[in-house]
Motif scaffolding. Structure first.
Motif, PDB file in Angstrom:
ATOM      1  N   TYR A  98      11.406 -11.809  -4.620  1.00  0.00           N
ATOM      2  CA  TYR A  98      10.122 -11.118  -4.837  1.00  0.00           C
ATOM      3  C   TYR A  98       8.962 -12.010  -4.393  1.00  0.00           C
ATOM      4  O   TYR A  98       8.035 -11.563  -3.714  1.00  0.00           O
ATOM      5  CB  TYR A  98       9.921 -10.823  -6.322  1.00  0.00           C
ATOM      6  CG  TYR A  98      10.462  -9.511  -6.833  1.00  0.00           C
ATOM      7  CD1 TYR A  98      10.221  -8.317  -6.173  1.00  0.00           C
ATOM      8  CD2 TYR A  98      11.183  -9.469  -8.028  1.00  0.00           C
ATOM      9  CE1 TYR A  98      10.699  -7.115  -6.672  1.00  0.00           C
ATOM     10  CE2 TYR A  98      11.671  -8.282  -8.529  1.00  0.00           C
ATOM     11  CZ  TYR A  98      11.426  -7.105  -7.850  1.00  0.00           C
ATOM     12  OH  TYR A  98      11.902  -5.917  -8.344  1.00  0.00           O
ATOM     13  N   TRP A 153       6.145 -11.004  -1.839  1.00  0.00           N
ATOM     14  CA  TRP A 153       4.743 -10.861  -2.250  1.00  0.00           C
ATOM     15  C   TRP A 153       3.848 -11.777  -1.428  1.00  0.00           C
ATOM     16  O   TRP A 153       2.747 -11.380  -1.035  1.00  0.00           O
ATOM     17  CB  TRP A 153       4.604 -11.174  -3.733  1.00  0.00           C
ATOM     18  CG  TRP A 153       5.156 -10.099  -4.626  1.00  0.00           C
ATOM     19  CD1 TRP A 153       5.219  -8.757  -4.370  1.00  0.00           C
ATOM     20  CD2 TRP A 153       5.727 -10.274  -5.932  1.00  0.00           C
ATOM     21  NE1 TRP A 153       5.791  -8.093  -5.425  1.00  0.00           N
ATOM     22  CE2 TRP A 153       6.110  -8.999  -6.394  1.00  0.00           C
ATOM     23  CE3 TRP A 153       5.947 -11.383  -6.749  1.00  0.00           C
ATOM     24  CZ2 TRP A 153       6.693  -8.805  -7.652  1.00  0.00           C
ATOM     25  CZ3 TRP A 153       6.539 -11.202  -7.991  1.00  0.00           C
ATOM     26  CH2 TRP A 153       6.904  -9.923  -8.428  1.00  0.00           C
ATOM     27  N   GLY A 183       3.390 -10.317   2.011  1.00  0.00           N
ATOM     28  CA  GLY A 183       2.615  -9.086   2.033  1.00  0.00           C
ATOM     29  C   GLY A 183       1.161  -9.251   1.632  1.00  0.00           C
ATOM     30  O   GLY A 183       0.268  -8.617   2.205  1.00  0.00           O
ATOM     31  N   VAL A 208       4.832  -2.767  -4.442  1.00  0.00           N
ATOM     32  CA  VAL A 208       4.882  -2.419  -3.019  1.00  0.00           C
ATOM     33  C   VAL A 208       3.731  -1.491  -2.654  1.00  0.00           C
ATOM     34  O   VAL A 208       3.040  -1.685  -1.644  1.00  0.00           O
ATOM     35  CB  VAL A 208       6.229  -1.760  -2.666  1.00  0.00           C
ATOM     36  CG1 VAL A 208       6.230  -1.274  -1.221  1.00  0.00           C
ATOM     37  CG2 VAL A 208       7.370  -2.743  -2.891  1.00  0.00           C
ATOM     38  N   TYR A 245       0.625  -2.252  -0.032  1.00  0.00           N
ATOM     39  CA  TYR A 245       0.489  -1.478   1.194  1.00  0.00           C
ATOM     40  C   TYR A 245      -0.746  -0.570   1.208  1.00  0.00           C
ATOM     41  O   TYR A 245      -1.351  -0.355   2.257  1.00  0.00           O
ATOM     42  CB  TYR A 245       1.748  -0.631   1.417  1.00  0.00           C
ATOM     43  CG  TYR A 245       2.829  -1.367   2.154  1.00  0.00           C
ATOM     44  CD1 TYR A 245       3.016  -1.203   3.517  1.00  0.00           C
ATOM     45  CD2 TYR A 245       3.675  -2.259   1.492  1.00  0.00           C
ATOM     46  CE1 TYR A 245       4.003  -1.879   4.203  1.00  0.00           C
ATOM     47  CE2 TYR A 245       4.663  -2.943   2.162  1.00  0.00           C
ATOM     48  CZ  TYR A 245       4.826  -2.746   3.522  1.00  0.00           C
ATOM     49  OH  TYR A 245       5.800  -3.436   4.200  1.00  0.00           O
ATOM     50  N   ALA A 286       8.656  -3.752   2.945  1.00  0.00           N
ATOM     51  CA  ALA A 286       8.595  -2.690   1.936  1.00  0.00           C
ATOM     52  C   ALA A 286       9.981  -2.341   1.409  1.00  0.00           C
ATOM     53  O   ALA A 286      10.236  -2.361   0.201  1.00  0.00           O
ATOM     54  CB  ALA A 286       7.920  -1.451   2.515  1.00  0.00           C
ATOM     55  N   VAL A 306      11.595  -5.249  -0.686  1.00  0.00           N
ATOM     56  CA  VAL A 306      11.136  -5.366  -2.071  1.00  0.00           C
ATOM     57  C   VAL A 306      11.656  -4.193  -2.908  1.00  0.00           C
ATOM     58  O   VAL A 306      11.993  -4.361  -4.086  1.00  0.00           O
ATOM     59  CB  VAL A 306       9.595  -5.446  -2.137  1.00  0.00           C
ATOM     60  CG1 VAL A 306       9.110  -5.463  -3.582  1.00  0.00           C
ATOM     61  CG2 VAL A 306       9.098  -6.701  -1.426  1.00  0.00           C
ATOM     62  N   ILE A 307      11.735  -3.012  -2.300  1.00  0.00           N
ATOM     63  CA  ILE A 307      12.288  -1.854  -3.024  1.00  0.00           C
ATOM     64  C   ILE A 307      13.746  -2.116  -3.400  1.00  0.00           C
ATOM     65  O   ILE A 307      14.184  -1.808  -4.520  1.00  0.00           O
ATOM     66  CB  ILE A 307      12.191  -0.575  -2.167  1.00  0.00           C
ATOM     67  CG1 ILE A 307      10.735  -0.204  -1.922  1.00  0.00           C
ATOM     68  CG2 ILE A 307      12.925   0.575  -2.834  1.00  0.00           C
ATOM     69  CD1 ILE A 307       9.960   0.186  -3.140  1.00  0.00           C
ATOM     70  N   ALA A 324      10.300   4.962  -1.045  1.00  0.00           N
ATOM     71  CA  ALA A 324       9.940   3.706  -0.377  1.00  0.00           C
ATOM     72  C   ALA A 324       9.108   3.984   0.872  1.00  0.00           C
ATOM     73  O   ALA A 324       9.489   4.814   1.698  1.00  0.00           O
ATOM     74  CB  ALA A 324      11.206   2.937   0.000  1.00  0.00           C
TER      75      ALA A 324
END
Length: 545
Positions: free
Chosen positions: A281, A285, A288, A350, A354, A448, A451-452, A495
Motif C-alpha cells: 500500500y 500511495w 500515486g 484509490v 484518482y 489503481a 491497490v484494489i 476499480a
C-alpha cells in the motif's frame, strides 16, 4: 498438550488461585520512565534510517539502490533482532530492562562506527570496479551486500528492544494488550518525531555527521537512564516472590480468550500477509500521491511528510486499541473485522487519489504573483492530501497489532517470544510487500488495480479470520463469507482500471501512459501540437519551444 479456546461472556470474575494478586516488578513510575525511554528509541531509530539513506546515496549514486539497501537492512535487522532477543527476554525477565539499556548503548556505538566502516569498505568497491568495470550489476550487488551486512548489526540490536521491554512491563494477562500496544504506540510516535525532525531540520542544521552524533548521544543517555532504572529496581527489590512467579504463568481472568495452537499459527501468518499488504500500500500511495502535489512533488520533503502521516496513523491506532483490547472476549473476531475495514478504506483511497486528490488544496502554495513559493503552505498541502488518502487505513493497521498480541500471546512465560515472533513475521511481510509492489504488482496491473487487489487481499484475510474463529457457528461463518465475498466482487468491478493519474488541462491529449517499476511515464500533447514527456508528473523534456 494443545491449548483450547475458552471464552466466558457472562462474567469477569477472577480465577482464585490461593495466592495473593502479584505485585508488578516495576512501579507505574518505572513503567512511565520505560515508556519515555522507548519513545526516545523511536526518535533515534528513524533519524538513523533517514541519515543512512543519505549516506548510501554517496556510495551508490542512485537513490533507488540506497533506499532499497537501507529499507531491506533496516526491516531485516528488526525482524532478526526481535526473533533472537524475543527468545532471550523470557529468561531474563527483570534483567530484560538491563539488556534493553545495553542494546541502546551498542546501537549508538555501532551507528558511530558505521561512519568509519562505510569508508573502510570503499576500497573494495574500487577493486570490483577496476576488475569488473563492464558489470554494473555485479558492482551494485557487491555494494548492496557489504552495506547490508554493515547496517544489519545496529538494526538487529534495534529489533530486540520491543520484545525485551514487552517482557519487562507485562505481568498480568488481563493488561497484556494495554502494555504491549502502548509500547508499540509510544515507539512509533517517537519514530514520527524522528522522521519529521531528521527530514525537515536536523540534516540541514547539523549535517549528516552532526545528526548521527546527536542520535548517538540520545542513545547513550537512554542507556544510562535505563541502567539507573534497573539499578533502582534491584535496590528496592521490586521482584516477584516464588508464589507470585507461579501465578504469573496463569491466566488471571476467566474472560481472557485462549485459542488452539493451530489457530494461533494461522493468525500469525495472516499478520505476515497483513504486513506485506501494508508496505505494498505504502509504495502504491507514494507513487500515486505525487501526482496530486502542486509543488515539491518527488522530493525528500514529500516522502518525509507522507511517511510521517503513515507512522502517525499506526501510532494512534495502536494507542487507541490498546485501551480497549483487553476487554474483548473474542479478539480474533475483532482482528477479522479490522482486516475487512482496512480493505474498504484502502479501496476508498484509490478513488481519493484518482478523482479528488488534486482538488484538495486547503492552502495556496504560491503567492498571488505566482513567483514565490510558500514553503510551509506547500508542505501543509502534502500533509492534508496524504492524511485524507491514507490516515484511516493506517489507523486501522495500527489497531491490529495489540489485537494480534492478545490473540497469539497466551502465556506470560512467553511474552518476549510471542511479541518477537509477531513483530518479526509482520516485518518480513513488510520487506516482501515493498518488493512485490514495486517490481511486480504495479508494473503488471497498474496502480489503481494493484491497490484494489491489495484491498481485496485484506478482505480475504478478514474472511479467513472469521473462518477459523471457533466461537462462530457454521451459519455465522457462512454469512460473513458471503458478505466479504460480495464486498470483494464489488471492489473489483468498481476499480477505476482505465483512469490515469496524469492530469490533463483543457485541450490536452494523453499520447502515452505507463506505470513502470521505478516511475510513471506519460506523454501529453498540447492544443498546439507540442508534446511534453512527464516522469511522475514532472515535465523533463518536450517539443514546446
Amino acid at each position: 498438550m494443545k491449548e483450547q479456546f475458552y471464552v466466558n461472556t457472562s462474567t469477569n470474575t477472577s480465577v482464585k488461585t490461593g495466592v495473593a494478586e502479584p505485585k508488578p516488578s516495576a512501579s507505574l513510575a518505572i513503567i512511565a520512565g520505560v515508556m519515555v525511554l522507548f519513545f526516545m528509541s523511536g526518535i533515534t531509530g528513524l533519524i538513523y534510517e533517514v541519515v543512512w539513506t543519505r549516506l548510501l546515496t554517496y556510495l551508490f549514486g542512485a537513490t533507488i539502490y540506497a533506499i532499497s539497501t537501507v529499507l531491506s537492512a533496516f526491516m531485516g535487522g528488526l525482524a532478526l533482532g526481535s526473533i533472537i532477543f524475543g527468545r532471550l527476554a523470557d529468561r531474563w525477565q527483570l534483567n530484560s530492562l538491563k539488556a534493553y539499556a545495553l542494546l541502546e548503548l551498542f546501537v549508538g556505538i555501532t551507528a558511530l562506527l558505521l561512519l568509519v566502516l562505510l569508508k573502510l569498505i570503499e576500497p573494495i568497491f574500487g577493486f570490483v570496479y577496476q576488475h569488473w568495470t563492464e558489470s554494473f550489476f555485479l558492482l551494485s550487488l557487491v555494494r548492496l551486500i557489504l552495506c547490508f551486512i554493515v547496517l544489519l548489526i545496529p538494526t538487529t540490536l534495534m529489533g530486540g528492544t520491543l520484545p525485551l521491554l514487552s517482557r519487562f512491563i507485562t505481568h498480568h494477562q488481563t493488561t497484556l494488550g494495554l502494555r504491549i500496544g502502548g509500547l508499540y504506540a509510544i515507539n512509533t510516535l517517537g519514530a514520527v518525531v524522528g522522521c519529521f525532525v531528521a527530514g525537515f531540520y536536523l540534516i540541514a542544521l547539523l549535517g549528516v555527521r552532526g545528526t548521527v552524533y546527536l542520535a548517538v548521544g540520545i542513545d547513550v543517555i537512554v542507556a544510562i537512564v535505563g541502567l539507573l532504572l534497573w539499578s533502582t529496581l534491584k535496590t528496592r527489590s521490586f521482584t516477584l516472590s516464588p508464589a507470585q512467579k507461579e501465578e504469573e504463568k496463569m491466566v488471571h481472568d476467566s474472560s481472557v480468550p485462549v485459542y488452539e495452537y493451530r489457530t494461533i499459527k494461522i493468525v500469525l501468518w495472516l499478520y505476515f500477509f497483513s504486513g506485506l499488504i501494508a508496505l505494498a500500500y505504502q509504495v502504491g500511495w507514494w507513487r500515486g500521491l505525487v501526482f496530486s502535489f502542486d509543488v515539491l512533488k518527488n522530493t525528500t520533503y514529500a516522502f518525509t511528510a507522507m511517511l510521517t502521516v503513515f507512522l502517525i496513523g499506526l501510532a494512534l491506532g495502536s494507542a487507541l486499541m490498546s485501551r480497549y483490547v483487553d476487554r474483548q472476549y473474542d479478539p480474533l473476531r475483532l482482528f477479522g473485522l479490522l482486516q475487512v475495514l482496512i480493505g474498504l478504506t484502502g479501496f476508498l483511497s484509490v478513488f481519493i487519489m484518482y478523482f479528488k486528490g488534486r482538488a484538495i488544496v486547503p492552502f495556496s502554495a504560491l503567492d498571488p504573483t505566482g513567483t514565490y513559493l510558500r514553503w510551509w503552505s506547500a508542505i501543509a498541502n502534502i500533509f492534508v492530501k496524504t492524511a485524507v488518502t491514507l490516515f484511516l487505513p493506517t489507523l486501522l493497521m495500527g489497531m491490529a497489532f495489540p489485537v494480534v498480541v492478545r490473540v497469539c500471546v497466551q502465556s506470560l512465560r512467553r511474552v518476549g517470544l510471542g511479541v518477537g515472533r509477531i513483530y518479526a513475521l509482520n516485518t518480513f511481510g513488510n520487506i516482501l510487500g515493498a518488493v512485490i509492489a514495486g517490481f511486480f504488482l504495479i508494473p503488471m496491473l497498474g496502480l489503481a488495480t494493484g491497490v484494489i487487489v491489495l484491498a481485496i487481499g485484506n478482505v480475504v484475510l478478514g474472511c479467513i479470520a472469521f473462518l477459523i474463529n471457533p466461537s462462530f457457528t457454521r451459519r455465522t461463518k457462512t454469512i460473513f463469507i458471503a458478505a466479504t465475498g460480495i464486498v470483494a466482487v464489488v471492489m473489483l468491478i468498481r476499480a477505476p482500471t482505465k483512469a490515469t493519474l496524469q492530469p490533463l488541462y483543457q485541450g490536452e491529449k494523453l499520447i502515452f501512459y505507463e506505470e513502470g517499476e521505478l516511475a510513471t511515464v506519460a506523454v501529453v500533447e498540447s492544443p498546439l501540437g507540442h508534446r511534453t514527456l512527464y516522469v511522475d508528473n514532472v515535465g523533463v523534456a518536450g517539443t514546446d519551444p
